[in-house]
Every structure is written in structure tokens, then in C-alpha cells.
Design an enzyme around this catalytic site. Structure first.
Site, PDB file in Angstrom:
ATOM      1  N   GLU A  35       0.845  -1.191   0.000  1.00 25.99           N
ATOM      2  CA  GLU A  35       0.000   0.000   0.000  1.00 25.99           C
ATOM      3  C   GLU A  35       0.882   1.242   0.000  1.00 25.99           C
ATOM      4  O   GLU A  35       1.828   1.342   0.774  1.00 25.99           O
ATOM      5  CB  GLU A  35      -0.923  -0.003   1.221  1.00 25.99           C
ATOM      6  CG  GLU A  35      -1.632   1.301   1.514  1.00 25.99           C
ATOM      7  CD  GLU A  35      -2.476   1.822   0.359  1.00 25.99           C
ATOM      8  OE1 GLU A  35      -2.344   3.018   0.033  1.00 25.99           O
ATOM      9  OE2 GLU A  35      -3.254   1.032  -0.225  1.00 25.99           O
ATOM     10  N   GLY A 189     -25.559  10.521  -8.676  1.00 24.07           N
ATOM     11  CA  GLY A 189     -25.329   9.163  -8.214  1.00 24.07           C
ATOM     12  C   GLY A 189     -25.291   9.157  -6.695  1.00 24.07           C
ATOM     13  O   GLY A 189     -25.683  10.126  -6.036  1.00 24.07           O
ATOM     14  N   HIS A 453     -43.475  -8.362  14.234  1.00 21.91           N
ATOM     15  CA  HIS A 453     -44.329  -7.165  14.274  1.00 21.91           C
ATOM     16  C   HIS A 453     -44.182  -6.491  15.628  1.00 21.91           C
ATOM     17  O   HIS A 453     -44.127  -7.178  16.649  1.00 21.91           O
ATOM     18  CB  HIS A 453     -45.785  -7.561  14.056  1.00 21.91           C
ATOM     19  CG  HIS A 453     -46.759  -6.426  14.221  1.00 21.91           C
ATOM     20  ND1 HIS A 453     -46.951  -5.471  13.248  1.00 21.91           N
ATOM     21  CD2 HIS A 453     -47.567  -6.080  15.260  1.00 21.91           C
ATOM     22  CE1 HIS A 453     -47.847  -4.593  13.669  1.00 21.91           C
ATOM     23  NE2 HIS A 453     -48.240  -4.949  14.896  1.00 21.91           N
TER      24      HIS A 453
END
Length: 474
Positions: A35, A189, A453
Site C-alpha cells: 500500500e 449518483g 411485528h
């Protein structure tokens, strides 16, 4: 000392790269993660998904506070925004998860190399060589039997513009010194509409300009229509079918000139402009030209179902892959697929029709599978069910009853082809729909699946039942 040859070397430490590295470690592969920055996490963690959603949560809390009296809390009011504390909280979240990645590197025995990784050509004797140049300019070589390219993407900019303190991308808008009083957003977007939600909640005057005929153009047309309705209700100015002609910087901000289709040009002044017109692949200068069997088209890399390029032992995942949605969770799963294949274990290719899309604007959007239009274009005979959140008791309780759940199913066999949600916790609800598509569930299966519920999720039961005209609550 003998030279280290890794089973797999991964270039890029974003969600795709680090996920691939950690799974490779779990599978017993000798793994190297390369990286260029000193922190793992990539765009998503540092200037993308995570900090953006932190701001969105702040905005949601602020919206609730504005309605405090409705909830029976007197004398509170909306309060005053403390921008420094908002930014500090966002940064603490990022820092926490950055440290988490450092821990996981050690846990999974992944070796980390700091530097910019570059391919040097095809494998020699089954071993690839990567040139890694450290920030100080010192180069070293890393050798591996397999390479995964996970170099991510960058924010595209309009021609002639450069990002600065007035012309923003996703990077600059996350580190503003103050909340702008006015903001023009070019592009609708996920990035565009999420920041539209954030800054409108923070009382900025927000305008969204979209070149295509509707907001969030990848979504089902009814979802786009509902988002436009709710945005306008919130006071967000929206222009679709509109071309941006020019962005000019002024002493106090910017002037955006734009022309809605069939109308005359308009000019709009604002403090800032956010350019959110998509992302380009980071494939320049990583040595692809040295590997002639890797097919590259418009800077995107072509791969097979196992994420392998035309060059044996070189894989590509995430935002650089041609034809793949640029989503963190897609890159992560692609990494898992690639390293599982490299390890010789059973893997399952990514099915593009089963990739969830999540947009965290208010109202949220969650979708998976075929839209109604796409299903018809693919030749399916379809049946559609739709359930409004106004008929869901929990949505009313939490005061988030905009939107609906829409189910697209095969008319003959009842197989679920797509689910499209706009409304409360849509980005969480969509997980059920993904599982349903993955397991090839039918309308009948779901009509007899018990949902608790009162929950927002029982709206899914009503939506599936609505396909047969049998929604209980609507």
C-alpha cells in the site's frame, strides 16, 4: 537468507485489498499487502463510505432534534451545530477502524510493505516480480506466485477544472472548515445525493444538477421519481436532463452555468460546487503495459469469473474491473473469490444480478436484482408488487414513512427477480432481498415467511404478498 516468495501479493490496501489479504491469511497463504499510503482502508475508510455515513448520521440526528416537540420534548429545539465536534467525531470513527485494520494485519499474519507497487512483466518460472517504491524513493522487489491488483479509483473531474477549496470532490467536501451556506452538486449518483441530504439537513441551500433524465439513474424508475419528489419536498433544487456548460470561480465562491433540455441557459451562484460525476480506475503507472496478456479497455481491466486477467497469476478486483459496479462490498467479495481460488478451495463467482446497491441519502435506497424495465428487456414475463411505508406502523412510529418497497417477480414461477426499496433503513432491509435472490426464493416462499411485528422489515412481507394482490396492510 533465502529470498521470500509469497503465495500472493496484493497491491492496494482498500476494502478489496485488505479483505483479500485477511482471507488469504486465514487460508494459510503467505501473503504480502502493498500500500502506497501509511494507513490501510483506501478511499472507502478515509474519504468515502465511512466518513460520509458518519456525517449522514449526524444529519439524521439533527433532523430528529428539529422535530423534538413532536416527540414530546419541549424546550430543546434543534440546537446549534458544532461543526468542529461533528468533524472530530467523524475523524475518531475513521481512526478507530484504521487501528482495527492494523490489528487484523497482525492477526492474519499478513506482511505489509509501504510503497507504490508496479508490475515488471510476466512471471518467470512461475514467479512474478513487483517493484515497490517507498515514499522516499527507495525501490525494492517483491516476488509472488500470484498478484492481485486492487488499486481502486479516483474522483473524475470536469474538463478544465481542478479540485480546490471551492471546486470539491468527495475528498475536499469531507474536510470543509465550515458548513457552506449554498452548494451546487453536479451528478446525482450515490455521492451526489448523499451529500445533498447531508448539507440540506445542515440548512444549506442545495441544488443538484443531473445530465441524465432522472436522479440516481441506475435505480428503478419509480425509485428515481420518489427521490425527486422527496428531495423537492425538502427544498433541494433538482435539475435533470441538464447540461453543465461552465463552472467559474468568483471572489466569494462559484458560478455554475447550465442548460436544462429545451430551455435557455441559467446561472447559479453558490459558495461551493461538488463534482460527483463518477470515478475512474487507478491503473496508470502500475505496469500494465509490461503484461501484454492483461486486457485493458478505457483503463479498466478485464477479468474472468475468478477475477483472473489474461496473464496467468495476475488478478484484478474492485473499482478497476471492467463491467463491475464500483462498490466497496463488491471489491471485498471479489478479493475473497480470488484468494479462495488461488488457495485451491471451493469458490463461487460473483453474480452481478445479486449485488446490492445502497444509497444513504434521506430517504435511503436499497436495491438488488433487475429493475422492472431491465426484467422486461431481458424477456421476462413479470408480476410486480408494491407496498408503501405509509401503511407500515413502525415506519410511522419512527416518523419515516416516505417511500415504498417494490418487488419484481417472474410471472410463471414466482421467482424474485429484483427488489427496490426507498424509505426507512432501506440499506439494511435490502439484505433480506439479497438472500432471497441468492437462494432463488419465490413469492410463495416469502408470503409464508414470518416477519416480526411491529418492524419496518415486515413491510417486506407485505411487498412480496402485494405481487399476488394480497398485502395485508395496504
Amino acid at each position: 537468507m533465502p529470498e521470500t516468495i509469497y503465495d500472493v501479493a496484493i497491491i492496494g490496501g482498500g476494502p478489496g485489498g485488505y479483505t483479500a489479504a485477511f482471507r488469504a491469511g486465514q487460508l494459510g497463504l503467505k501473503t504480502c499487502l502493498i500500500e502506497k499510503d501509511d494507513k490501510l482502508g483506501g478511499t472507502c475508510l478515509h474519504v468515502g463510505c465511512i466518513p460520509t455515513k458518519a456525517l449522514l448520521f449526524n444529519a439524521e440526528v439533527y433532523d430528529h432534534l428539529k422535530a423534538a416537540e413532536e416527540y414530546g420534548i419541549d424546550g430543546l429545539g434543534a440546537g446549534k451545530l458544532n461543526w468542529k465536534n461533528i468533524q472530530d467525531r467523524k475523524n475518531k470513527i475513521v481512526a478507530k477502524h484504521t487501528k482495527g485494520l492494523d490489528f487484523l494485519v497482525r492477526k492474519n499474519k499478513v506482511e505489509r510493505v509501504l510503497g507504490f507497487g508496479k508490475l515488471t512483466g510476466p512471471a518467470k518460472g512461475g514467479v512474478h516480480t513487483i517493484q515497490v517504491t517507498a515514499p522516499g524513493g527507495v525501490a525494492q522487489e517483491v516476488k509472488a506466485k500470484n498478484i492481485i491488483l486492487a488499486t481502486g479509483s479516483y474522483a473524475r473531474m470536469l474538463p478544465g477544472l481542478q479540485a480546490d477549496d471551492k471546486v470539491l470532490t468527495n475528498i475536499e467536501i469531507l474536510s470543509l472548515s465550515a458548513i457552506p451556506k449554498s452548494l451546487v452538486i453536479i451528478g446525482s449518483g450515490a455521492v451526489g445525493v448523499e451529500f445533498a441530504s447531508v448539507y440540506r439537513s445542515f440548512d444549506a441551500e442545495v441544488t443538484v444538477i443531473e445530465m441524465l433524465p432522472r436522479l440516481v439513474p441506475v435505480e428503478d424508475e419509480e425509485v428515481s421519481k420518489e427521490l425527486l419528489r422527496t428531495f423537492k419536498k425538502k427544498g433541494i433544487n433538482c435539475f435533470v436532463n441538464t447540461k453543465v456548460d461552465k463552472v467559474e470561480k468568483t471572489k466569494d465562491g462559484v458560478v455554475v452555468s447550465f442548460t436544462p433540455q429545451g430551455e435557455t441557459q441559467q446561472r447559479l451562484e453558490a459558495e461551493k460546487v461538488l463534482v460527483a460525476v463518477g470515478r475512474g480506475p487507478n491503473t496508470e503507472k502500475i505496469g500494465l503495459e509490461k503484461t501484454p496478456n492483461v486486457k485493458v479497455e478505457r483503463s479498466f481491466v478485464h477479468v474472468n469469473e475468478w477475477m483472473e486477467t489474461g496473464e496467468k497469476g495476475i488478478y484484478a478486483i474492485g473499482d478497476i474491473v471492467a463491467g463491475m459496479p464500483q462498490l466497496a462490498h463488491v471489491g471485498a467479495m471479489a478479493g475473497i473469490v480470488a484468494v479462495t481460488r488461488i488457495a485451491g478451495k471451493r469458490a463461487k463467482p460473483i453474480n452481478k444480478n445479486r449485488i446490492p446497491g445502497c444509497t444513504y441519502c434521506e430517504p435511503q435506497i436499497g436495491s438488488v436484482g433487475l429493475t422492472e424495465t431491465k426484467a422486461k428487456e431481458a424477456g421476462h414475463q413479470i408480476k410486480v408488487g408494491k407496498f408503501p411505508f405509509t401503511a407500515n406502523s413502525k415506519a410511522t412510529i419512527i416518523n419515516q414513512h416516505e417511500g415504498f418497497i417494490k418487488v419484481v417477480s417472474d410471472a410463471k414461477y414466482g421467482e424474485i427477480l429484483g427488489v427496490h426499496i426507498i424509505g426507512p433503513i432501506a440499506t439494511e432491509l435490502v439484505a433480506e432481498a439479497v438472500a432471497v435472490l441468492e437462494l432463488e426464493g419465490t413469492v410463495e416462499d416469502l408470503m409464508f415467511t414470518i416477519h416480526a411485528h411491529p418492524t419496518v422489515s415486515e413491510g417486506m412481507l407485505d411487498a412480496f404478498s402485494a405481487v399476488e394482490g394480497k398485502a395485508i396492510n395496504a
